[in-house]
Design a protein around this motif. Structure first.
Motif: not given
Ligand SMILES: [Zn+2]
Length: 207
Positions: A152-181
């Protein structure tokens, strides 16, 4: 920490982003968003897998914006998919940097496994760029926080926009636990928050 104009992303992370974007969007899709974000020099020409400066962080943010624009309402889901592919790329290509080479998590409680992999992501980012400032917050819920977020560097928005980060973190958590969070971006610098914050919620029941 405020975003600076001279913030950069190293080649290895640019390569990771381009590879995972191509995996999800195909070569033509990737080339279209590279043109739209002024990064056509990378068409058919990915940077090497090293830690030399690759692109300005603002360019990386523009690439994220271009992907969102390309898909319109579907952009959010597409960016999450690219984030997931990006974490899997990290597992394949950067296991040492993530600190996961030869590690067995099976005996750890689930929360420890989640902390392990999210700390691994923080560590890998810091190894790639010492200016990166990211950490875990342990409250009622575990959260991953960064105040140097490149998406989101130098971007503005009314809502959160770091969707790629959400994807990476959810995949990481799934990798570590075998479950989806459920991962929720509760704060985003694009809407004026001091950092981007991603909260690990409940396990998602896929039934
Ligand atoms: Zn962000």
């Amino acid at each position: 920490m405020a975003h600076r104009d001279d913030d950069v992303i190293v080649n290895a992370l640019v390569r990771q982003a381009l590879s995972s974007t191509q995996e999800v969007m195909g070569e033509n899709g990737l080339n279209a968003v590279l043109r739209a974000s002024g990064l056509e020099r990378f068409i058919g020409n990915f940077p090497p897998n090293d830690l030399a400066p690759g692109i300005k962080t603002a360019d990386y943010a523009r690439l994220n914006q271009a992907i969102e624009d390309f898909y319109g309402r579907g952009g959010r889901g597409m960016l999450r998919r690219i984030g997931k592919a990006s974490f899997q790329y990290g597992v394949r290509e950067q296991a040492a940097m993530l600190g996961i080479a030869g590690v067995a998590l099976k005996l750890l409680p689930e929360k420890q496994r989640i902390k392990f992999i999210l700390n691994g992501m923080v560590g890998a980012l810091k190894k790639s760029n010492p200016n990166v400032n990211a950490w875990l917050e342990e409250g009622e819920r575990l959260a991953y926080i960064e105040d140097t977020c490149a998406i989101c560097h130098s971007r503005t928005s009314d809502g959160p926009i770091c969707h790629l980060y959400v994807g990476s973190i959810s995949e990481a958590v799934q990798w570590a636990t075998g479950r989806s969070f459920e991962i929720t971006e509760t704060h985003c610098m694009a809407k004026g928050d001091p950092y981007c914050r991603f909260e690990v919620g409940e396990a998602v029941n896929h039934g």
